[in-house]
Design a protein around this motif. Structure first.
Motif, short mmCIF file in Angstrom:
data_model
loop_
_atom_site.label_atom_id
_atom_site.label_comp_id
_atom_site.label_asym_id
_atom_site.label_seq_id
_atom_site.Cartn_x
_atom_site.Cartn_y
_atom_site.Cartn_z
N ARG A 115 -3.45 7.15 -8.20
CA ARG A 115 -2.09 6.92 -8.72
C ARG A 115 -1.16 8.08 -8.32
O ARG A 115 -0.04 7.87 -7.86
N GLN A 116 -1.66 9.31 -8.49
CA GLN A 116 -0.81 10.47 -8.18
C GLN A 116 -0.45 10.50 -6.69
O GLN A 116 0.66 10.86 -6.31
N HIS A 117 -1.41 10.09 -5.86
CA HIS A 117 -1.18 10.01 -4.41
C HIS A 117 0.07 9.18 -4.12
O HIS A 117 0.94 9.59 -3.36
N TRP A 118 0.15 8.00 -4.73
CA TRP A 118 1.28 7.11 -4.43
C TRP A 118 2.59 7.65 -5.00
O TRP A 118 3.63 7.55 -4.37
N VAL A 119 2.52 8.23 -6.18
CA VAL A 119 3.75 8.78 -6.77
C VAL A 119 4.28 9.88 -5.85
O VAL A 119 5.47 9.93 -5.54
N ARG A 121 3.81 10.23 -2.78
CA ARG A 121 4.29 9.68 -1.50
C ARG A 121 5.60 8.91 -1.69
O ARG A 121 6.04 8.22 -0.78
N GLY A 122 6.15 8.96 -2.89
CA GLY A 122 7.43 8.30 -3.14
C GLY A 122 7.30 6.81 -3.36
O GLY A 122 8.26 6.07 -3.14
N ARG A 123 6.09 6.37 -3.79
CA ARG A 123 5.91 4.94 -4.06
C ARG A 123 5.36 4.75 -5.48
O ARG A 123 4.23 4.27 -5.68
N PRO A 124 6.16 5.13 -6.49
CA PRO A 124 5.67 5.11 -7.88
C PRO A 124 5.37 3.71 -8.40
O PRO A 124 4.67 3.57 -9.41
N GLY A 125 5.87 2.69 -7.70
CA GLY A 125 5.57 1.32 -8.14
C GLY A 125 4.12 0.95 -7.95
O GLY A 125 3.63 -0.03 -8.54
N LYS A 126 3.37 1.74 -7.14
CA LYS A 126 1.96 1.40 -6.91
C LYS A 126 1.12 2.03 -8.03
O LYS A 126 0.73 3.20 -7.95
N HIS A 127 0.89 1.26 -9.08
CA HIS A 127 0.16 1.81 -10.24
C HIS A 127 -0.99 0.93 -10.69
O HIS A 127 -1.83 1.35 -11.48
#
Ligand SMILES: Cc1ncc(COP(=O)(O)O)c(C=O)c1O
Length: 447
Positions: A115-119, A121-127
Protein backbone atom coordinates in the motif's frame (compact mmCIF):
# COMPACT_ATOMS: atom_id res chain seq x y z
CA UNK A 1 -1.65 -33.70 32.61
CA UNK A 2 -2.26 -29.99 32.86
CA UNK A 3 -5.44 -28.08 32.26
CA UNK A 4 -7.30 -24.85 32.92
CA UNK A 5 -8.06 -23.69 35.62
CA UNK A 6 -5.45 -25.68 37.58
CA UNK A 7 -2.54 -23.67 36.16
CA UNK A 8 -1.74 -19.94 35.79
CA UNK A 9 -1.16 -20.53 32.06
CA UNK A 10 -3.80 -19.09 29.73
CA UNK A 11 -3.72 -22.18 27.50
CA UNK A 12 -4.49 -22.25 23.78
CA UNK A 13 -7.47 -24.43 24.66
CA UNK A 14 -9.32 -24.02 27.93
CA UNK A 15 -11.18 -27.32 27.55
CA UNK A 16 -8.47 -29.93 27.05
CA UNK A 17 -5.64 -31.51 29.00
CA UNK A 18 -2.03 -30.99 28.00
CA UNK A 19 0.89 -33.33 28.49
CA UNK A 20 4.04 -31.46 29.61
CA UNK A 21 6.75 -31.68 26.93
CA UNK A 22 10.21 -31.78 28.48
CA UNK A 23 12.66 -32.48 25.64
CA UNK A 24 12.98 -32.91 21.91
CA UNK A 25 15.53 -34.71 19.74
CA UNK A 26 15.34 -35.02 15.96
CA UNK A 27 11.74 -35.78 15.00
CA UNK A 28 10.74 -36.78 18.53
CA UNK A 29 9.27 -35.00 21.56
CA UNK A 30 9.16 -36.54 25.04
CA UNK A 31 6.77 -35.62 27.85
CA UNK A 32 7.31 -35.79 31.61
CA UNK A 33 5.84 -39.31 31.81
CA UNK A 34 8.36 -40.60 29.27
CA UNK A 35 5.79 -40.89 26.46
CA UNK A 36 7.40 -40.14 23.06
CA UNK A 37 5.66 -38.38 20.18
CA UNK A 38 6.70 -38.44 16.54
CA UNK A 39 6.47 -34.78 15.50
CA UNK A 40 5.13 -35.29 11.99
CA UNK A 41 4.35 -31.61 11.51
CA UNK A 42 7.30 -29.85 13.15
CA UNK A 43 4.92 -28.45 15.77
CA UNK A 44 3.24 -26.12 13.27
CA UNK A 45 5.46 -26.44 10.15
CA UNK A 46 8.26 -24.90 12.23
CA UNK A 47 10.82 -27.50 13.39
CA UNK A 48 12.62 -27.68 10.05
CA UNK A 49 16.00 -29.01 11.19
CA UNK A 50 14.60 -31.12 14.01
CA UNK A 51 14.57 -30.68 17.76
CA UNK A 52 17.59 -30.44 20.02
CA UNK A 53 20.26 -29.06 17.65
CA UNK A 54 22.51 -27.59 20.31
CA UNK A 55 24.59 -25.46 17.93
CA UNK A 56 21.63 -23.14 17.29
CA UNK A 57 21.32 -22.37 20.99
CA UNK A 58 25.09 -21.89 21.18
CA UNK A 59 25.00 -19.36 18.32
CA UNK A 60 22.18 -17.50 20.10
CA UNK A 61 24.11 -17.50 23.39
CA UNK A 62 27.23 -16.13 21.65
CA UNK A 63 25.17 -13.35 20.09
CA UNK A 64 23.38 -12.54 23.36
CA UNK A 65 26.73 -12.39 25.16
CA UNK A 66 28.15 -9.99 22.57
CA UNK A 67 25.10 -7.88 21.74
CA UNK A 68 21.51 -8.92 22.47
CA UNK A 69 19.55 -5.89 21.38
CA UNK A 70 19.90 -2.53 19.72
CA UNK A 71 17.04 -0.67 18.16
CA UNK A 72 16.74 -0.75 14.40
CA UNK A 73 16.28 3.02 14.28
CA UNK A 74 19.79 3.63 15.68
CA UNK A 75 22.00 0.71 14.59
CA UNK A 76 22.51 -2.16 12.24
CA UNK A 77 24.55 -5.19 13.40
CA UNK A 78 26.34 -8.28 12.12
CA UNK A 79 23.51 -10.75 12.73
CA UNK A 80 20.88 -8.85 10.73
CA UNK A 81 23.34 -8.04 7.94
CA UNK A 82 24.26 -11.71 7.73
CA UNK A 83 20.67 -12.96 7.82
CA UNK A 84 19.39 -10.49 5.22
CA UNK A 85 22.35 -11.42 2.99
CA UNK A 86 21.53 -15.13 3.27
CA UNK A 87 17.83 -14.62 2.61
CA UNK A 88 18.24 -12.47 -0.49
CA UNK A 89 20.92 -14.80 -1.86
CA UNK A 90 18.63 -17.81 -1.41
CA UNK A 91 15.41 -16.20 -2.65
CA UNK A 92 15.56 -15.42 -6.39
CA UNK A 93 14.72 -11.85 -7.34
CA UNK A 94 14.47 -10.49 -3.81
CA UNK A 95 16.82 -7.61 -2.95
CA UNK A 96 16.13 -6.67 0.69
CA UNK A 97 14.89 -8.36 3.84
CA UNK A 98 13.01 -6.79 6.76
CA UNK A 99 13.20 -9.05 9.81
CA UNK A 100 10.26 -9.55 12.18
CA UNK A 101 9.03 -12.18 14.63
CA UNK A 102 5.95 -13.98 13.36
CA UNK A 103 4.29 -14.88 10.08
CA UNK A 104 1.33 -12.63 10.89
CA UNK A 105 3.67 -9.69 11.40
CA UNK A 106 5.38 -10.41 8.09
CA UNK A 107 2.07 -10.56 6.22
CA UNK A 108 0.86 -7.41 7.97
CA UNK A 109 4.08 -5.60 6.98
CA UNK A 110 4.01 -6.96 3.41
CA UNK A 111 0.47 -5.63 2.85
CA UNK A 112 1.40 -2.26 4.34
CA UNK A 113 4.53 -2.17 2.17
CA UNK A 114 2.41 -2.76 -0.94
CA UNK A 115 0.00 0.00 0.00
CA UNK A 116 2.76 2.45 0.95
CA UNK A 117 4.54 1.72 -2.34
CA UNK A 118 1.54 2.95 -4.33
CA UNK A 119 0.92 5.99 -2.16
CA UNK A 120 4.55 7.04 -2.52
CA UNK A 121 4.33 6.51 -6.27
CA UNK A 122 1.49 9.02 -6.34
CA UNK A 123 -1.26 6.44 -6.83
CA UNK A 124 -3.12 6.51 -3.48
CA UNK A 125 -6.26 5.06 -5.09
CA UNK A 126 -4.53 1.65 -5.20
CA UNK A 127 -5.50 0.32 -1.77
CA UNK A 128 -7.49 -2.85 -2.29
CA UNK A 129 -6.08 -6.34 -1.73
CA UNK A 130 -7.17 -9.52 -3.50
CA UNK A 131 -6.76 -12.87 -1.75
CA UNK A 132 -7.83 -16.46 -2.22
CA UNK A 133 -10.69 -18.38 -0.69
CA UNK A 134 -9.96 -20.56 1.24
CA UNK A 135 -6.69 -19.11 2.52
CA UNK A 136 -4.82 -18.36 5.71
CA UNK A 137 -2.29 -15.57 6.23
CA UNK A 138 -2.25 -15.03 9.99
CA UNK A 139 -4.23 -13.86 12.96
CA UNK A 140 -3.46 -10.16 13.48
CA UNK A 141 -6.30 -8.09 12.11
CA UNK A 142 -4.97 -7.17 8.66
CA UNK A 143 -3.50 -10.66 8.10
CA UNK A 144 -6.78 -12.16 9.33
CA UNK A 145 -8.68 -9.86 6.97
CA UNK A 146 -6.70 -11.37 4.10
CA UNK A 147 -7.50 -14.87 5.38
CA UNK A 148 -10.70 -16.55 4.24
CA UNK A 149 -11.31 -18.74 7.24
CA UNK A 150 -14.77 -17.91 8.59
CA UNK A 151 -14.48 -19.60 11.99
CA UNK A 152 -11.33 -17.57 12.85
CA UNK A 153 -13.15 -14.33 12.02
CA UNK A 154 -16.28 -15.04 14.06
CA UNK A 155 -15.94 -12.43 16.83
CA UNK A 156 -14.50 -9.43 14.96
CA UNK A 157 -16.16 -8.96 11.60
CA UNK A 158 -16.58 -5.22 12.32
CA UNK A 159 -12.83 -4.83 12.81
CA UNK A 160 -11.64 -6.55 9.63
CA UNK A 161 -10.65 -4.84 6.39
CA UNK A 162 -12.70 -5.45 3.25
CA UNK A 163 -10.72 -7.77 0.95
CA UNK A 164 -11.67 -8.94 -2.54
CA UNK A 165 -11.81 -12.73 -2.77
CA UNK A 166 -11.26 -15.06 -5.66
CA UNK A 167 -11.58 -18.86 -5.47
CA UNK A 168 -8.36 -20.72 -4.67
CA UNK A 169 -6.89 -23.08 -7.28
CA UNK A 170 -8.01 -25.99 -5.10
CA UNK A 171 -8.55 -28.77 -7.60
CA UNK A 172 -9.95 -31.40 -5.22
CA UNK A 173 -12.81 -29.13 -4.19
CA UNK A 174 -13.27 -27.37 -7.53
CA UNK A 175 -16.19 -28.28 -9.80
CA UNK A 176 -13.69 -28.72 -12.66
CA UNK A 177 -11.58 -31.09 -10.52
CA UNK A 178 -8.51 -29.30 -11.78
CA UNK A 179 -8.77 -30.61 -15.34
CA UNK A 180 -11.14 -28.35 -17.22
CA UNK A 181 -9.26 -25.10 -16.87
CA UNK A 182 -11.90 -23.12 -14.98
CA UNK A 183 -11.13 -19.50 -13.96
CA UNK A 184 -10.17 -20.54 -10.41
CA UNK A 185 -7.66 -23.13 -11.55
CA UNK A 186 -6.14 -21.17 -14.46
CA UNK A 187 -5.85 -17.84 -12.63
CA UNK A 188 -8.38 -16.10 -14.91
CA UNK A 189 -10.43 -15.41 -11.76
CA UNK A 190 -7.77 -12.86 -10.81
CA UNK A 191 -8.18 -11.02 -14.08
CA UNK A 192 -11.98 -11.00 -13.67
CA UNK A 193 -11.62 -9.53 -10.16
CA UNK A 194 -9.11 -6.87 -11.24
CA UNK A 195 -11.36 -5.79 -14.10
CA UNK A 196 -14.45 -5.79 -11.90
CA UNK A 197 -12.81 -3.71 -9.16
CA UNK A 198 -10.70 -1.55 -11.50
CA UNK A 199 -6.93 -2.01 -11.67
CA UNK A 200 -6.48 1.57 -10.47
CA UNK A 201 -7.86 0.44 -7.07
CA UNK A 202 -5.84 -2.76 -6.58
CA UNK A 203 -2.62 -2.60 -4.58
CA UNK A 204 -1.73 -6.28 -4.25
CA UNK A 205 -2.67 -9.90 -4.71
CA UNK A 206 -1.56 -12.28 -1.95
CA UNK A 207 -1.46 -16.08 -2.11
CA UNK A 208 0.44 -19.11 -0.90
CA UNK A 209 2.20 -20.62 -3.94
CA UNK A 210 1.68 -24.08 -2.42
CA UNK A 211 -1.44 -24.33 -0.30
CA UNK A 212 -0.94 -24.45 3.44
CA UNK A 213 -3.36 -25.65 6.05
CA UNK A 214 -6.45 -24.07 4.51
CA UNK A 215 -6.25 -26.16 1.33
CA UNK A 216 -4.16 -29.04 2.69
CA UNK A 217 -1.03 -28.73 0.53
CA UNK A 218 -3.00 -28.26 -2.67
CA UNK A 219 -0.69 -27.51 -5.61
CA UNK A 220 -1.90 -25.03 -8.27
CA UNK A 221 -1.86 -26.53 -11.76
CA UNK A 222 1.11 -25.95 -14.09
CA UNK A 223 1.17 -22.42 -15.44
CA UNK A 224 -0.99 -20.93 -12.67
CA UNK A 225 1.77 -18.90 -11.03
CA UNK A 226 3.11 -17.73 -14.40
CA UNK A 227 -0.39 -16.51 -15.27
CA UNK A 228 -0.63 -14.67 -11.93
CA UNK A 229 2.73 -13.02 -12.62
CA UNK A 230 1.62 -11.92 -16.11
CA UNK A 231 -1.65 -10.50 -14.80
CA UNK A 232 0.04 -8.63 -11.96
CA UNK A 233 2.54 -7.13 -14.43
CA UNK A 234 -0.16 -6.24 -16.90
CA UNK A 235 -2.45 -4.53 -14.37
CA UNK A 236 0.24 -3.01 -12.11
CA UNK A 237 -0.65 -5.11 -9.09
CA UNK A 238 2.01 -6.23 -6.61
CA UNK A 239 2.26 -10.01 -6.26
CA UNK A 240 2.88 -11.11 -2.66
CA UNK A 241 3.90 -14.76 -2.24
CA UNK A 242 3.16 -15.81 1.33
CA UNK A 243 5.75 -18.54 1.93
CA UNK A 244 5.54 -18.45 5.72
CA UNK A 245 4.44 -22.09 5.71
CA UNK A 246 5.70 -23.57 2.44
CA UNK A 247 9.01 -21.67 2.18
CA UNK A 248 12.45 -22.29 3.72
CA UNK A 249 13.06 -25.41 1.65
CA UNK A 250 10.15 -27.58 2.71
CA UNK A 251 8.74 -28.22 -0.77
CA UNK A 252 12.15 -29.07 -2.25
CA UNK A 253 13.21 -25.60 -3.38
CA UNK A 254 14.11 -22.77 -0.99
CA UNK A 255 10.89 -20.99 -1.94
CA UNK A 256 7.98 -22.66 -3.71
CA UNK A 257 7.79 -19.99 -6.45
CA UNK A 258 11.30 -21.07 -7.52
CA UNK A 259 9.96 -24.43 -8.72
CA UNK A 260 7.76 -22.54 -11.21
CA UNK A 261 10.43 -20.02 -12.21
CA UNK A 262 8.25 -17.16 -10.98
CA UNK A 263 9.54 -14.13 -9.07
CA UNK A 264 6.96 -12.29 -6.96
CA UNK A 265 7.33 -8.65 -5.89
CA UNK A 266 7.24 -9.43 -2.18
CA UNK A 267 7.84 -12.74 -0.37
CA UNK A 268 7.07 -13.51 3.26
CA UNK A 269 8.97 -16.18 5.16
CA UNK A 270 8.63 -17.40 8.77
CA UNK A 271 8.19 -20.68 10.63
CA UNK A 272 11.04 -22.89 9.30
CA UNK A 273 13.69 -20.18 8.79
CA UNK A 274 14.77 -20.41 12.41
CA UNK A 275 13.52 -23.97 13.00
CA UNK A 276 11.58 -23.02 16.14
CA UNK A 277 14.73 -22.00 18.02
CA UNK A 278 13.51 -18.40 17.90
CA UNK A 279 10.48 -16.63 16.47
CA UNK A 280 11.72 -15.12 13.20
CA UNK A 281 9.97 -13.99 10.04
CA UNK A 282 10.96 -11.85 7.10
CA UNK A 283 9.47 -9.64 4.43
CA UNK A 284 11.59 -9.81 1.29
CA UNK A 285 11.07 -7.35 -1.54
CA UNK A 286 12.45 -6.29 -4.87
CA UNK A 287 14.20 -2.93 -5.01
CA UNK A 288 11.52 -1.75 -7.43
CA UNK A 289 9.01 -2.04 -4.57
CA UNK A 290 11.21 -0.27 -2.03
CA UNK A 291 12.73 2.51 -4.16
CA UNK A 292 9.67 4.81 -4.24
CA UNK A 293 9.69 4.70 -0.43
CA UNK A 294 13.45 5.34 -0.27
CA UNK A 295 13.02 8.35 -2.56
CA UNK A 296 9.85 9.49 -0.77
CA UNK A 297 9.14 9.30 2.98
CA UNK A 298 12.33 7.31 3.60
CA UNK A 299 10.94 4.46 5.73
CA UNK A 300 8.36 1.69 5.78
CA UNK A 301 5.86 2.93 8.35
CA UNK A 302 5.88 -0.23 10.43
CA UNK A 303 7.96 0.37 13.56
CA UNK A 304 8.21 -2.63 15.87
CA UNK A 305 10.51 -2.68 18.91
CA UNK A 306 11.78 -6.18 18.19
CA UNK A 307 12.27 -6.01 14.43
CA UNK A 308 15.82 -6.85 13.24
CA UNK A 309 16.53 -8.50 16.63
CA UNK A 310 20.13 -9.63 17.03
CA UNK A 311 19.60 -12.90 18.94
CA UNK A 312 16.71 -14.12 16.82
CA UNK A 313 18.62 -13.19 13.65
CA UNK A 314 21.56 -15.25 14.95
CA UNK A 315 19.20 -18.21 15.43
CA UNK A 316 18.00 -17.93 11.82
CA UNK A 317 21.55 -17.60 10.47
CA UNK A 318 22.60 -20.72 12.38
CA UNK A 319 19.50 -22.61 11.18
CA UNK A 320 20.12 -21.65 7.55
CA UNK A 321 23.79 -22.65 7.99
CA UNK A 322 22.60 -26.03 9.20
CA UNK A 323 20.14 -26.39 6.29
CA UNK A 324 22.88 -25.55 3.79
CA UNK A 325 25.64 -27.58 5.40
CA UNK A 326 23.48 -30.72 5.54
CA UNK A 327 21.91 -30.02 2.09
CA UNK A 328 18.46 -30.24 3.63
CA UNK A 329 16.58 -28.55 0.79
CA UNK A 330 17.50 -31.32 -1.65
CA UNK A 331 16.81 -33.79 1.15
CA UNK A 332 13.26 -32.39 1.35
CA UNK A 333 12.88 -33.27 -2.30
CA UNK A 334 14.34 -36.77 -1.92
CA UNK A 335 12.56 -37.67 1.32
CA UNK A 336 9.42 -35.98 -0.01
CA UNK A 337 9.39 -38.65 -2.72
CA UNK A 338 9.53 -41.35 -0.05
CA UNK A 339 6.86 -39.64 2.08
CA UNK A 340 4.39 -39.35 -0.79
CA UNK A 341 5.03 -42.89 -1.97
CA UNK A 342 4.32 -44.27 1.52
CA UNK A 343 1.34 -41.96 2.10
CA UNK A 344 -0.19 -43.28 -1.11
CA UNK A 345 -1.04 -46.41 0.87
CA UNK A 346 -3.52 -44.37 2.89
CA UNK A 347 -5.67 -43.76 -0.18
CA UNK A 348 -7.39 -47.13 0.14
CA UNK A 349 -8.36 -46.59 3.80
CA UNK A 350 -11.97 -45.73 4.70
CA UNK A 351 -12.38 -41.98 5.18
CA UNK A 352 -9.44 -40.90 2.98
CA UNK A 353 -10.44 -38.77 -0.01
CA UNK A 354 -7.15 -37.35 -1.18
CA UNK A 355 -3.44 -37.34 -0.38
CA UNK A 356 -1.37 -34.56 -1.92
CA UNK A 357 1.51 -32.16 -1.52
CA UNK A 358 5.09 -31.56 -2.53
CA UNK A 359 8.37 -32.35 -0.81
CA UNK A 360 8.01 -32.73 2.94
CA UNK A 361 4.59 -31.08 2.96
CA UNK A 362 1.50 -33.25 2.67
CA UNK A 363 -2.23 -32.99 3.24
CA UNK A 364 -4.64 -35.85 3.77
CA UNK A 365 -8.28 -34.91 3.20
CA UNK A 366 -10.97 -36.96 4.95
CA UNK A 367 -14.36 -37.54 3.32
CA UNK A 368 -17.50 -39.50 4.12
CA UNK A 369 -17.66 -40.72 0.50
CA UNK A 370 -14.56 -40.88 -1.68
CA UNK A 371 -16.62 -41.06 -4.89
CA UNK A 372 -18.76 -37.96 -4.33
CA UNK A 373 -16.20 -36.23 -2.07
CA UNK A 374 -19.01 -35.60 0.42
CA UNK A 375 -17.72 -34.22 3.70
CA UNK A 376 -18.40 -35.59 7.14
CA UNK A 377 -21.04 -33.76 9.19
CA UNK A 378 -19.32 -31.07 11.25
CA UNK A 379 -20.71 -32.53 14.48
CA UNK A 380 -18.54 -35.63 13.92
CA UNK A 381 -15.47 -33.39 14.36
CA UNK A 382 -13.37 -35.82 12.33
CA UNK A 383 -10.21 -33.70 11.95
CA UNK A 384 -10.16 -32.79 15.65
CA UNK A 385 -10.86 -36.37 16.75
CA UNK A 386 -8.19 -37.69 14.43
CA UNK A 387 -5.65 -35.24 15.81
CA UNK A 388 -6.42 -36.32 19.40
CA UNK A 389 -6.31 -40.00 18.47
CA UNK A 390 -3.02 -39.46 16.64
CA UNK A 391 -1.55 -37.73 19.70
CA UNK A 392 -2.69 -40.71 21.80
CA UNK A 393 -0.82 -42.89 19.29
CA UNK A 394 2.24 -40.66 19.78
CA UNK A 395 1.87 -38.82 16.46
CA UNK A 396 1.59 -35.04 16.11
CA UNK A 397 -0.31 -33.73 13.05
CA UNK A 398 -2.02 -30.46 12.15
CA UNK A 399 -5.82 -30.39 11.60
CA UNK A 400 -7.89 -28.05 9.45
CA UNK A 401 -11.64 -27.75 9.04
CA UNK A 402 -14.03 -25.67 6.97
CA UNK A 403 -12.14 -25.76 3.67
CA UNK A 404 -14.99 -27.37 1.68
CA UNK A 405 -17.61 -24.63 2.16
CA UNK A 406 -16.53 -22.44 5.07
CA UNK A 407 -17.95 -24.88 7.63
CA UNK A 408 -17.43 -28.46 6.45
CA UNK A 409 -14.29 -30.29 5.50
CA UNK A 410 -11.69 -32.21 7.50
CA UNK A 411 -8.03 -32.58 6.66
CA UNK A 412 -4.73 -33.02 8.41
CA UNK A 413 -1.29 -31.86 7.41
CA UNK A 414 2.09 -33.51 7.70
CA UNK A 415 5.34 -31.53 7.59
CA UNK A 416 8.07 -33.46 9.39
CA UNK A 417 11.55 -32.06 10.09
CA UNK A 418 13.81 -32.19 7.03
CA UNK A 419 16.09 -34.71 8.75
CA UNK A 420 13.38 -37.41 8.92
CA UNK A 421 14.51 -40.97 8.14
CA UNK A 422 12.67 -43.58 6.07
CA UNK A 423 11.84 -45.75 9.07
CA UNK A 424 10.28 -42.71 10.76
CA UNK A 425 8.12 -42.12 7.67
CA UNK A 426 6.97 -45.74 7.95
CA UNK A 427 6.19 -45.09 11.60
CA UNK A 428 4.10 -42.02 10.63
CA UNK A 429 2.05 -44.14 8.22
CA UNK A 430 1.54 -46.94 10.78
CA UNK A 431 0.43 -44.57 13.55
CA UNK A 432 -1.70 -42.58 11.11
CA UNK A 433 -3.54 -45.74 10.01
CA UNK A 434 -4.26 -46.78 13.59
CA UNK A 435 -5.50 -43.29 14.54
CA UNK A 436 -7.71 -43.25 11.45
CA UNK A 437 -9.24 -46.64 12.30
CA UNK A 438 -10.23 -45.34 15.75
CA UNK A 439 -11.51 -42.07 14.32
CA UNK A 440 -13.71 -43.75 11.74
CA UNK A 441 -15.18 -46.03 14.42
CA UNK A 442 -15.96 -43.00 16.60
CA UNK A 443 -17.41 -41.05 13.64
CA UNK A 444 -19.67 -44.00 12.81
CA UNK A 445 -20.87 -44.04 16.42
CA UNK A 446 -21.86 -40.33 16.24
CA UNK A 447 -23.71 -40.72 12.91
C1 LIG B 1 0.75 -19.06 5.03
C2 LIG B 1 0.78 -18.47 6.40
N1 LIG B 1 0.98 -17.15 6.54
C3 LIG B 1 1.03 -16.56 7.73
C4 LIG B 1 0.87 -17.30 8.88
C5 LIG B 1 0.91 -16.63 10.22
O1 LIG B 1 2.07 -17.00 10.90
P1 LIG B 1 2.16 -16.90 12.48
O2 LIG B 1 1.26 -17.92 13.05
O3 LIG B 1 3.62 -17.14 12.76
O4 LIG B 1 1.76 -15.52 12.87
C6 LIG B 1 0.67 -18.67 8.80
C7 LIG B 1 0.50 -19.49 10.02
O5 LIG B 1 0.18 -20.63 10.01
C8 LIG B 1 0.63 -19.27 7.52
O6 LIG B 1 0.42 -20.59 7.39
Amino acid sequence: MHRYPDSPVFYRSLVREYPRAVRGRGCWIEDDTGQRYLDAVGGAFVASIGHGVTEIGEAMARQAGRLAYVNGTAFTHDAVEELAGRLVRLTPGMDRAYILGSGSEAVEAALKLARQHWVERGRPGKHRVIALEPSYHGNTLLALSASARPHYRAYWPEWLADITRIPAPYAYRCACRGDAGCPACTGDALEDAIRREGAERIAAFIMEPVGGSSTGASIPRDGYLQRIRELCDHYDVLFIADEVLCGAGRTGTWVATQAEGVVPDITTLGKGIAGGYAPVSAVLARDAVIEPIARGSGALLHAQTFSHHAVTCAAAVATIDYIEHHRLVSRCQAMGGVLHQRLDRLRSLPGVGDVRGRGLLAGVEFVADAGTRATFPRRARVAERFTRNAQDEGLIVWPNTGHADGEHGDLVMLAPPYIIEEREIDEIVARFSRALGRTMAEAAATA
